[in-house]
Design a protein around this motif. Structure first.
Motif, PDB file in Angstrom:
ATOM      1  N   SER A  31       0.811  -1.213   0.000  1.00  0.00           N
ATOM      2  CA  SER A  31       0.000   0.000   0.000  1.00  0.00           C
ATOM      3  C   SER A  31       0.847   1.266   0.000  1.00  0.00           C
ATOM      4  O   SER A  31       0.340   2.354  -0.303  1.00  0.00           O
ATOM      5  N   LEU A  39      -6.317   4.459  -6.419  1.00  0.00           N
ATOM      6  CA  LEU A  39      -7.253   4.137  -5.348  1.00  0.00           C
ATOM      7  C   LEU A  39      -8.553   4.933  -5.495  1.00  0.00           C
ATOM      8  O   LEU A  39      -9.652   4.398  -5.314  1.00  0.00           O
ATOM      9  N   PRO A  93      -5.894  -1.216  -7.612  1.00  0.00           N
ATOM     10  CA  PRO A  93      -5.724  -1.636  -6.204  1.00  0.00           C
ATOM     11  C   PRO A  93      -5.943  -3.141  -6.065  1.00  0.00           C
ATOM     12  O   PRO A  93      -6.788  -3.723  -6.769  1.00  0.00           O
ATOM     13  N   ASN A 125      -7.137  -5.991  -3.471  1.00  0.00           N
ATOM     14  CA  ASN A 125      -7.875  -6.224  -2.227  1.00  0.00           C
ATOM     15  C   ASN A 125      -7.951  -7.718  -1.954  1.00  0.00           C
ATOM     16  O   ASN A 125      -7.979  -8.546  -2.872  1.00  0.00           O
ATOM     17  N   LEU A 173      -7.538  -3.252   1.447  1.00  0.00           N
ATOM     18  CA  LEU A 173      -6.475  -2.895   0.521  1.00  0.00           C
ATOM     19  C   LEU A 173      -5.159  -3.439   1.045  1.00  0.00           C
ATOM     20  O   LEU A 173      -4.723  -3.111   2.163  1.00  0.00           O
TER      21      LEU A 173
END
Length: 491
Positions: free
Chosen positions: A91, A122, A147, A149, A155
């Motif tokens: 991240s 994002l 992103p 997930n 995330l």
């Protein structure tokens, strides 16, 4: 320096064609680049989506990058199958998967993706660009990012897929080369066709220009032979029609000038001969009165000829103004007949049909007077002693009044009737007094009647009679006259 129409047409066509080719090239280049970029981005986004799906398939709900041992295998398999450069960051943008040796990284030891890119991915759900990924790569790449997930929706990082942009450069280079070759062939062919067509289009104009120059040099026989249709064909036909009329006018002018010279020479020679004879004593003084009367007649003839020529000039140039009005044509007929009464008596000519009744015409009284005077004068000249002149007035019929003058006599030969109203034409130039006319009287009559809105013609029976007739627009009695009549009846 003057430029021909064909060269201007060729230059304009070439410039227009070149501009069109350049516009088409830019248009093709722009849409090809957009298409290639769109296809590449679509492919990269599909690849990233596959990586995300595989990650969810082989990991548990709370999986993190740290406890996902199969992530490198997943990235490697997808990268090989799609021929893309793949990597995953956490991240914070730190790369957490193995990087391919083919990646020209700016910082191979500590590759980190700029946080601006991560924030846009994002927020927007994905990110694409053509560039070096804010200094991540050394060269230009198509790059897509999404992103990543886990099954719980947390995330855990970002997936990146890249493709070398050199493929686009190669594609554009090949496309540009092909387009230049095609454009060059098209320009060459179009230039040849344009030069040929411009020559075909301007050829009639060149011929017309050559004919116009011939006109300027006094050659009115030049014509334009053009097989073209459309506007150029019409222009050529119009030019040839104009040339025919100009040639006829020039021929008429030459004939007119020659006739004028001849008509002027005869009375002037007569006048000069008699005057010189009186001055040098050849003609005795006791005969001066006789020859002076002849000189006076010839001078009058010159005056009439000059006046007729001026009238013709005014008519042909449109300077003669016709002052038409409603009036009784018998007034003009009566005045002329009374003025020639002495000649009728001298030659014992009988006048028939003289029965004045108010007949209204709409015409110029002066013009009608000249027409009637000329016709009556000719009738008296060609009527033998004890002959007859008949006056006829008919109408109105169909809006016109017909007036005719018929005289007995030898008549006019049938083969000369079509030329009676031509300028300077004389049916018989060898008959003494009859040859003294200028040959303009009847021509003027025709011009006057035409300007008055009528028509004139001649009929003749050889050895019997000749009839000159003409029509005039019918007129209306004055309103005042009809008003007075009505008032008188009321009283």
């Amino acid at each position: 320096m003057n430029k021909s129409i064909s060269s201007r047409f060729f230059r304009a066509s070439a410039l227009l064609l070149l501009a069109s080719v350049l516009f088409l090239g830019l248009f093709l280049l722009y849409f090809s680049t957009n298409y290639f970029r769109t296809e590449s981005e679509s492919k990269l986004l599909g690849t990233i989506q596959n990586v995300s799906d595989l990650f969810l398939l082989y990991s548990d709900d709370s999986a993190q990058l740290e406890n996902a041992p199969n992530i490198n295998q997943i990235v490697s398999i997808v990268a090989k199958s799609t021929d893309c450069l793949l990597f995953i960051t956490d991240s914070d943008g730190v790369v957490r998967t193995l990087l391919s040796d083919e990646m020209p990284l700016a910082s191979p030891a500590s590759p980190v993706v700029n946080g601006r890119i991560l924030s846009r991915a994002l927020i927007e759900g994905s990110y694409t660009e053509l560039g070096n990924l804010d200094g991540f790569y050394l060269g230009k790449f198509y790059t897509a990012c999404m992103p990543l997930n886990n099954a719980a929706g947390e995330l855990i990082g970002y997936v990146f897929a890249s493709q070398d942009a050199s493929d686009l450069t190669s594609f554009l280079r090949d496309l540009t080369s092909l387009f230049i070759m095609a454009a060059a062939v098209m320009l060459i062919v179009s230039s040849i066709l344009s030069a040929f067509l411009s020559g075909r289009i301007t050829e009639p104009i060149r011929k017309i220009n050559d004919a116009a120059q011939s006109f300027g040099n006094g050659d009115f026989s030049a014509r334009v032979e053009v097989e073209a249709s459309g506007e150029l064909g019409q222009l050529a036909e119009t030019f040839n029609t104009m040339a025919t009329k100009l040639e006829a006018i020039d021929s008429s002018r030459q004939s007119f000038m020659g006739s004028i010279a001849h008509e002027l020479r005869t009375p002037m020679t007569t006048i000069k001969g008699f005057v010189d004879g009186m001055l040098d004593g050849t003609i005795p003084q006791q005969k001066w009165d006789y020859y002076l009367s002849i000189v006076s007649q010839e001078a009058g003839r010159l005056t009439r000829l000059t006046r007729s020529m001026l009238d013709i000039t005014k008519l042909e140039t449109g300077e003669y103004v016709v002052a038409a009005e409603d009036y009784d044509v018998w007034e003009t007929i009566s005045n002329i007949m009374f003025s020639r009464e002495q000649q009728f008596i001298e030659h014992a000519i009988r006048l028939t049909g003289f029965n004045p009744q108010k007949t209204w015409v709409h015409a110029d009284p002066d013009l009608v007077h000249q027409v009637l005077y000329n016709i009556v004068d000719n009738a008296i000249k060609f009527t033998p002693d004890n002959g007859t002149i008949e006056i006829g007035v008919e109408g109105p019929r169909q809006g016109f009044v017909t007036i005719s003058i018929t005289n007995t006599g030898d008549g006019i030969p049938e083969d000369t009737l079509p030329y009676v109203f031509d300028r300077f034409y004389k049916a018989d130039r060898s008959r003494g007094l009859h040859a003294q006319g200028s040959g303009l009287g009847l021509h003027l009559c025709k011009q006057f009647i035409n300007r008055s809105g009528g028509k004139i013609w001649v009929e003749s029976k050889q050895g019997e009679s000749t009839t000159f007739a003409f029509t005039l627009p019918a007129g209306k009695p004055p309103e005042k006259s009809r008003g007075k009549t009505a008032s008188a009846k009321g009283n």
